[in-house]
Scaffold this active site. Sequence first.
Site, PDB file in Angstrom:
ATOM      1  N   LYS A 178       0.836  -1.213   0.000  1.00 37.18           N
ATOM      2  CA  LYS A 178       0.000   0.000   0.000  1.00 37.18           C
ATOM      3  C   LYS A 178       0.864   1.254   0.000  1.00 37.18           C
ATOM      4  CE  LYS A 178      -2.680  -0.435   3.599  1.00 37.18           C
ATOM      5  NZ  LYS A 178      -3.826  -0.358   4.525  1.00 37.18           N
ATOM      6  N   LYS A 198       2.706   2.223   2.318  1.00 36.94           N
ATOM      7  CA  LYS A 198       2.554   2.838   3.627  1.00 36.94           C
ATOM      8  C   LYS A 198       3.600   2.254   4.566  1.00 36.94           C
ATOM      9  CE  LYS A 198      -1.927   4.602   4.884  1.00 36.94           C
ATOM     10  NZ  LYS A 198      -3.130   4.427   5.698  1.00 36.94           N
TER      11      LYS A 198
HETATM   12  N1  C2G Z   1     -10.325   7.207   8.510  1.00 41.23           N
HETATM   13  C1  C2G Z   1     -11.314   8.157   8.773  1.00 41.23           C
HETATM   14  N2  C2G Z   1     -10.955   9.409   9.098  1.00 41.23           N
HETATM   15  C2  C2G Z   1      -9.640   9.758   9.177  1.00 41.23           C
HETATM   16  C3  C2G Z   1      -8.642   8.804   8.921  1.00 41.23           C
HETATM   17  C4  C2G Z   1      -9.007   7.516   8.588  1.00 41.23           C
HETATM   18  O1  C2G Z   1     -12.526   7.856   8.700  1.00 41.23           O
HETATM   19  N3  C2G Z   1      -9.319  11.032   9.504  1.00 41.23           N
HETATM   20  C5  C2G Z   1     -10.755   5.852   8.145  1.00 41.23           C
HETATM   21  C6  C2G Z   1     -10.281   5.457   6.739  1.00 41.23           C
HETATM   22  O2  C2G Z   1     -11.183   5.972   5.766  1.00 41.23           O
HETATM   23  C7  C2G Z   1     -10.312   3.929   6.818  1.00 41.23           C
HETATM   24  C8  C2G Z   1      -9.969   3.667   8.299  1.00 41.23           C
HETATM   25  O3  C2G Z   1     -10.169   4.904   9.009  1.00 41.23           O
HETATM   26  O4  C2G Z   1     -11.631   3.446   6.549  1.00 41.23           O
HETATM   27  C9  C2G Z   1      -8.535   3.201   8.479  1.00 41.23           C
HETATM   28  O5  C2G Z   1      -7.686   4.205   7.948  1.00 41.23           O
HETATM   29  P1  C2G Z   1      -6.250   3.738   7.362  1.00 41.23           P
HETATM   30  O6  C2G Z   1      -5.534   2.965   8.391  1.00 41.23           O
HETATM   31  O7  C2G Z   1      -5.598   4.926   6.724  1.00 41.23           O
HETATM   32  O8  C2G Z   1      -6.741   2.738   6.224  1.00 41.23           O
HETATM   33  P2  C2G Z   1      -6.116   2.524   4.761  1.00 41.23           P
HETATM   34  O9  C2G Z   1      -4.647   2.607   4.808  1.00 41.23           O
HETATM   35  O10 C2G Z   1      -6.883   3.409   3.858  1.00 41.23           O
HETATM   36  O11 C2G Z   1      -6.452   0.965   4.514  1.00 41.23           O
HETATM   37  O12 C2G Z   1      -7.903  -2.711   1.956  1.00 41.23           O
HETATM   38  C10 C2G Z   1      -8.253  -1.455   2.499  1.00 41.23           C
HETATM   39  C11 C2G Z   1      -7.051  -0.777   3.096  1.00 41.23           C
HETATM   40  O13 C2G Z   1      -6.380  -1.631   4.014  1.00 41.23           O
HETATM   41  C12 C2G Z   1      -7.499   0.498   3.774  1.00 41.23           C
END
Ligand code: C2G
Length: 129
Positions: A44, A46
Amino acid sequence: IRTILTYGTFDLLHVGHVNLLKRAKEMGDYLIVGLSTDDFNILKHKQSFYSYEDRKIILESVRYVDKVIPEISWEQKREDILTYHVDTFVMGNDWKGKFDALRSFCEVVYLPRTDGISSTLIKDNLRDD
Ligand code: C2G
């Protein structure tokens, strides 16, 4: 019982994550979180501050979370939905539209993100340079 599924890295757990988990849990009775492994984070593009083990311990301490499973690939969502008899798949709306193909297996819901907070923002603001 209604089973809800979501995925993420959930690094440096913050109110944006908690708001998402809270709203996801409120849609059913049992919330499963697919937590991105350190290897999948690389896919990802990340890099999380905390290891998978630590992120899992922290996530399991959240009152809204009932089960944490590893997320190791983009392709596992379908089989997870079938394995765990998921009723609703939930993601923040930064993913809006991306997982609509899963609508043939379960309800798909995108929830508004929480503004003004992200793990990146935290890391950038903590940097002392
Ligand atoms: N999120 C949110 N508000 C934020 C930050 C994050 O609602 N200010 C939500 C994201 O939209 C996501 C969840 O919290 O639904 C987890 O965020 P991340 O860890 O950044 O997820 P991500 O890296 O986008 O992983 O297969 C799907 C991926 O693994 C999603």
